[in-house]
Design a protein around this motif. Structure first.
Motif, PDB file in Angstrom:
ATOM      1  N   GLN A 198       1.001  -1.145   0.059  1.00 27.86           N
ATOM      2  CA  GLN A 198      -0.159   0.162   0.082  1.00 27.86           C
ATOM      3  C   GLN A 198       1.056   1.399   0.000  1.00 27.86           C
ATOM      4  O   GLN A 198       0.478   2.393  -0.765  1.00 27.86           O
ATOM      5  CB  GLN A 198      -1.058  -0.212   1.185  1.00 27.86           C
ATOM      6  N   ALA A 199       1.827   1.153   0.670  1.00 31.41           N
ATOM      7  CA  ALA A 199       2.819   2.470   0.859  1.00 31.41           C
ATOM      8  C   ALA A 199       3.536   2.608  -0.335  1.00 31.41           C
ATOM      9  O   ALA A 199       3.759   3.835  -0.571  1.00 31.41           O
ATOM     10  CB  ALA A 199       3.795   2.285   2.188  1.00 31.41           C
ATOM     11  N   THR A 232       4.124   6.791  -0.356  1.00 29.37           N
ATOM     12  CA  THR A 232       5.024   7.233   0.806  1.00 29.37           C
ATOM     13  C   THR A 232       6.567   6.574   0.858  1.00 29.37           C
ATOM     14  O   THR A 232       7.254   6.865   1.612  1.00 29.37           O
ATOM     15  CB  THR A 232       4.273   7.011   2.135  1.00 29.37           C
ATOM     16  N   ASP A 255      -0.123   4.606  -1.778  1.00 32.82           N
ATOM     17  CA  ASP A 255       0.100   5.990  -1.108  1.00 32.82           C
ATOM     18  C   ASP A 255       1.415   6.777  -1.629  1.00 32.82           C
ATOM     19  O   ASP A 255       1.566   8.121  -1.293  1.00 32.82           O
ATOM     20  CB  ASP A 255       0.245   5.844   0.451  1.00 32.82           C
TER      21      ASP A 255
END
Length: 360
Positions: free
Chosen positions: A70-71, A77, A75
């Motif tokens: 996910q990161a 990030t 996202d």
């Protein structure tokens, strides 16, 4: 200026605390990677992939591999570059990569001979990215020559080199295969940082993650061990030479715990530092014939408070649903309490992997 002298146990605690392996665990994945500066990507999954194992050893059962995906992919990030996952807030320190890899004369010559190929790859990604390497046509004029596995793997080699130069980027993965795209679709816009300033900032961040490092280190492939002139000079009781220490991490309280570490964990990655500070010998033996292994194919170093006390020889059999424990090798005799703490960590690892513990 006088150089401070610290005890060896203080140096060990400094190293363990700086690697976020104290009793109080971090709680956020991105903050963890920002502090550690990196998670190394390695495909070996005898127990779990290295990036996941390092994250679990700090965050505990709250960590799930889906959080890393996910990161990285949604996202944005975190980002991946040349087998390291890093915080996106540090992208300007690493893109383009400043290790001299893509400036090697052989590589420069190959890139110059394949400039049309380079432009073709970028155009293909612009029109259809993100793409797997197999979906990028090989229009090379000169094949990549090597005695290793990269021989004639022209698309893969071009993508690697262009990623180091910041001209393409890894957008995600399909299984173990990387998806490639233009950097402006992956990285945020950022102002380039002059090379010398970026190097100093990387060294400062590296020392913050390590806590303490040798003043003089050799050159190694990949992430350096050197922290340059970052921090303050110290000497360590019983050890020769000067070290560099993170001044903000000195004189802090320490409450340790027991942890199972990846063979690629940065606490032990510098084997000379590991031997000096922890009196601990470790070799990753998966490349050795089975009959020559002392500790196992993918033995996990065992941390107990500020000491490395053993190696756990284990492997995950996902098809059978088992975490197979072959042996626990003791570098020091384990007390009943230490053995109970190690067993609790083995049980936590099995629960995180959703496997049953079995003994070989």
């Amino acid at each position: 200026m006088s150089v401070r002298r610290i005890e060896r146990d203080e140096a060990r605690q400094l190293a363990v605390r700086s690697q976020l392996l104290e009793a109080t665990r971090p709680i956020d994945l991105v903050d963890l990677v920002d502090h550690l500066t990196l998670l190394q990507v390695d495909p070996t999954a005898a127990i779990a992939p290295n990036a996941d194992l390092v994250a679990w050893s700090r965050l505990g059962r709250a960590y799930q591999p889906a959080s890393l995906t996910q990161a990285l992919e949604n996202d944005r990030t975190l980002f991946e570059l040349r087998a390291y996952i890093r915080p996106m807030t540090a992208v300007a320190l690493h893109v383009p990569e400043d290790t001299g890899y893509s400036a090697h004369p052989k590589i420069q010559s190959w890139l110059e001979a394949n400039d049309r190929f380079r432009l073709d790859v970028i155009a293909r990604l612009r029109d259809a990215g993100p793409l797997l390497s197999r979906d990028v046509p090989d229009t090379s004029q000169v094949p990549w020559g090597s005695t290793g596995w990269t021989n004639d793997r022209n698309v893969t080699q071009m993508l690697e080199l262009l990623s180091a130069r910041g001209q393409v980027a890894i957008a995600g993965r399909v299984g173990r295969q990387r998806l490639w795209d233009l950097p402006e679709r992956v990285y945020p816009s950022f102002e380039p940082i002059p090379a010398e300033k970026a190097r100093r900032l990387r060294e400062e961040r590296r020392l913050r993650a390590l806590g303490i490092a040798r003043d003089k280190t050799g050159v190694v492939p990949g992430e350096p061990f050197s922290v340059g002139d970052a921090g303050v000079p110290v000497t360590v009781e019983g050890l020769d030479g000067e070290w560099r220490a993170d001044p903000e991490a000195l004189d802090q309280p320490f409450v340790g715990r027991t942890a199972l570490l990846s063979p690629f964990d940065r606490l032990i990655h510098d084997r000379d530092r590991t031997r000096s500070l922890f009196d601990f010998e470790y070799v990753l033996e998966m490349y050795k014939p089975a009959e020559r292994r002392r500790w196992g194919y993918f033995a996990l170093p065992v941390l107990h408070r500020d000491r490395l006390v053993g190696k756990l020889d284990a492997r995950a059999d996902r098809k059978a649903g088992n975490l197979i424990i072959n042996a626990l090798h003791e570098d020091v005799p384990l007390t009943r309490m230490m053995r109970a703490d190690v067993q609790a960590e083995i049980e936590a690892l099995a629960a995180w992997l959703d496997l049953r513990i079995t003994r070989a």
